[in-house]
Design an enzyme around this catalytic site. Structure first.
Site, PDB file in Angstrom:
ATOM      1  CB  THR A 288      36.014  45.894  45.803  1.00 21.98           C
ATOM      2  OG1 THR A 288      37.284  45.267  45.896  1.00 21.98           O
ATOM      3  CG2 THR A 288      35.005  44.991  46.488  1.00 21.98           C
ATOM      4  CG  ASP A 289      40.155  43.912  42.691  1.00 25.45           C
ATOM      5  OD1 ASP A 289      39.945  44.147  43.901  1.00 25.45           O
ATOM      6  OD2 ASP A 289      41.300  43.964  42.193  1.00 25.45           O
ATOM      7  CD  GLU A 290      39.603  43.598  48.611  1.00 22.95           C
ATOM      8  OE1 GLU A 290      39.286  42.963  49.633  1.00 22.95           O
ATOM      9  OE2 GLU A 290      40.271  44.651  48.632  1.00 22.95           O
TER      10      GLU A 290
ATOM     11  CE1 TYR B 249      34.797  46.549  51.289  1.00 25.62           C
ATOM     12  CE2 TYR B 249      36.556  45.282  50.243  1.00 25.62           C
ATOM     13  CZ  TYR B 249      35.709  46.383  50.252  1.00 25.62           C
ATOM     14  OH  TYR B 249      35.775  47.311  49.232  1.00 25.62           O
TER      15      TYR B 249
ATOM     16  CE  LYS C 200      31.631  47.434  47.752  1.00 25.35           C
ATOM     17  NZ  LYS C 200      31.048  48.806  47.823  1.00 25.35           N
TER      18      LYS C 200
END
Ligand code: NAD
Ligand code: TYD
Length: 354
Positions: A135-137, A160, A164
């Site tokens: 993810t870009d998060e 989260y 990741k």
């Protein structure tokens, strides 16, 4: 029947995974696709009823965090490749129960990496590939006009995204240390059919239909960059087959919206599609206490995947959003089954069910 290749897709009963499984099963009939999924609250085999009887498709129920099980699965199928999507994926849940995210996202990923390394070392990784979907998060929260690039430093802010980020680091470490042939992608927010209605768009579509409040966190000023899920699945296909080993590609739609503008657009389209007077759905907007540590803005620069692999999104946001709303309206049974447990996002429950 003998197959040219056998590919393991983890998390294939979930939102994005189900679109990836469908694409691979239909597009590569000479490849055997093994979908491994634990079927948590987010996994739903009804996402795959159209391909479940295909001769090149197999479902395996299991937990990526179970070392012995994963080692056994690699022995059973002798996989040529792995596309790893299985994860705990919802930020609000990670705030309430972070350890689940460590177990699945970190330990589960390392289990898969170990199993692939052990199973593939004799072949010296010839023809093998481990693809990690992220993810870009992991890049954190933007507060200026800049974009996330592949070499942007990691700065995860939620449990989260921290889990990741950790899994991404392990994937790169296995490439660096053991030469495992890995490829990674970091994608922006996905929307489309089959998304579990705890995430913004399916939750709000369902709430509009059932005349429930729309819980907007904070002032609704946070910005997300939205990509249609089928375009993400197309990008995963491209990167799996053409991406360079050891490389990372950012995937995004160059499609930024503040939450409140997106919600207003959704309300407008829903009013039209439901034959309601303009402005009806907007009345459901309810500002609630902000998410803890709420990342302000995510925005992907997807130039690398465009220039090097030729991938660009295939649908405009207007088309994608319209298709998405139509899908949820046409699949009310799917939604009713999921929501019959009176499930709403944790925050929505907290604020709306008092
Ligand atoms: P999802 O929550 O809809 O699906 C996750 C799937 O993984 C479910 O089918 C679930 O049953 C399965 N799963 C969970 N724990 C498992 C375990 N221990 N063992 C085996 N299976 C397990 O998630 P999603 O939105 O489809 O996301 C898929 C992947 O894409 C994730 O890795 C996520 O981090 C990443 N991603 C998601 C988005 C997004 O906007 N949804 C954006 C970028 C990247
Ligand atoms: P979400 O779909 O949970 O994705 P992510 O947090 O991974 O970006 O949320 C998208 C945006 O919408 C995010 O800024 C949080 C906000 N949001 C709300 O305002 N209300 C809600 O009920 C939900 C679920 C999200």
């Amino acid at each position: 029947m003998s197959f040219k290749k056998t590919i393991l897709i983890t998390g294939g009963a979930g939102f994005i995974g189900s679109h990836v499984v469908r694409l691979f099963v239909n597009k590569y009939p000479d490849c055997q696709i093994v979908n491994l999924d634990k079927l948590t609250y987010a996994g739903n085999l009804e996402n795959l009823t159209d391909i479940e009887k295909a001769s090149n498709y197999i479902f395996e129920k299991g937990d990526i965090a179970d070392t012995a099980y994963i080692q056994g699965l690699f022995k059973k199928y002798n996989f040529d490749g792995v596309i790893h999507l299985a994860a705990e994926s919802h930020v609000d849940r990670s705030i309430v129960a972070p350890m689940e995210f460590v177990i699945t996202n970190v330990i589960g990923t390392v289990n898969l990496l170990n199993a692939a390394k052990d199973a593939w070392k004799e072949s010296k990784y010839e023809g093998k590939r481990f693809y990690h979907v992220s993810t870009d998060e992991v890049y954190g929260s933007l507060h200026d006009g800049s974009f996330f690039l592949e070499d942007t430093s990691y700065d995860p802010q939620s449990p989260y995204s921290a889990s990741k980020a950790s899994s991404d680091h392990f994937v790169r470490a296995y490439h660096n240390t053991y030469k495992l042939p890995v490829v990674l992608t970091n994608c922006s927010n996905n929307y489309g059919p089959n998304q579990f209605p705890e995430k913004l768009l399916p939750l709000f579509i369902n709430n509009i239909q059932t005349n429930k409040a729309l819980p907007v966190y904070g002032k609704g000023e946070n910005i997300r960059d939205w990509l249609f899920v089928i375009d993400h699945a197309r990008a995963i296909d491209t990167v799996y087959h053409e991406g360079k080993v050891g490389e990372t590609y950012n995937i995004g739609g160059h499609n930024e919206w503040t939450n409140i503008d997106l919600i207003r657009l959704l309300c407008k389209q829903m009013d039209q599609k439901l034959g309601r007077a303009a402005g009806t759905s907007e009345k459901l907007i309810t500002y609630v206490t902000d998410r803890a540590g709420h990342d302000f803005r995510y925005a992907i620069d997807a130039t690398k995947i465009k220039n090097e692999l030729g991938w660009v999104p295939s649908v405009t946001f207007e088309q994608g959003l319209s298709l998405t709303i139509d899908w949820y309206l046409a699949n009310q049974v799917w939604m009713d089954k999921i929501t019959s447990g009176a499930y709403e996002s944790y925050y929505a429950q907290q604020y709306l069910n008092k």
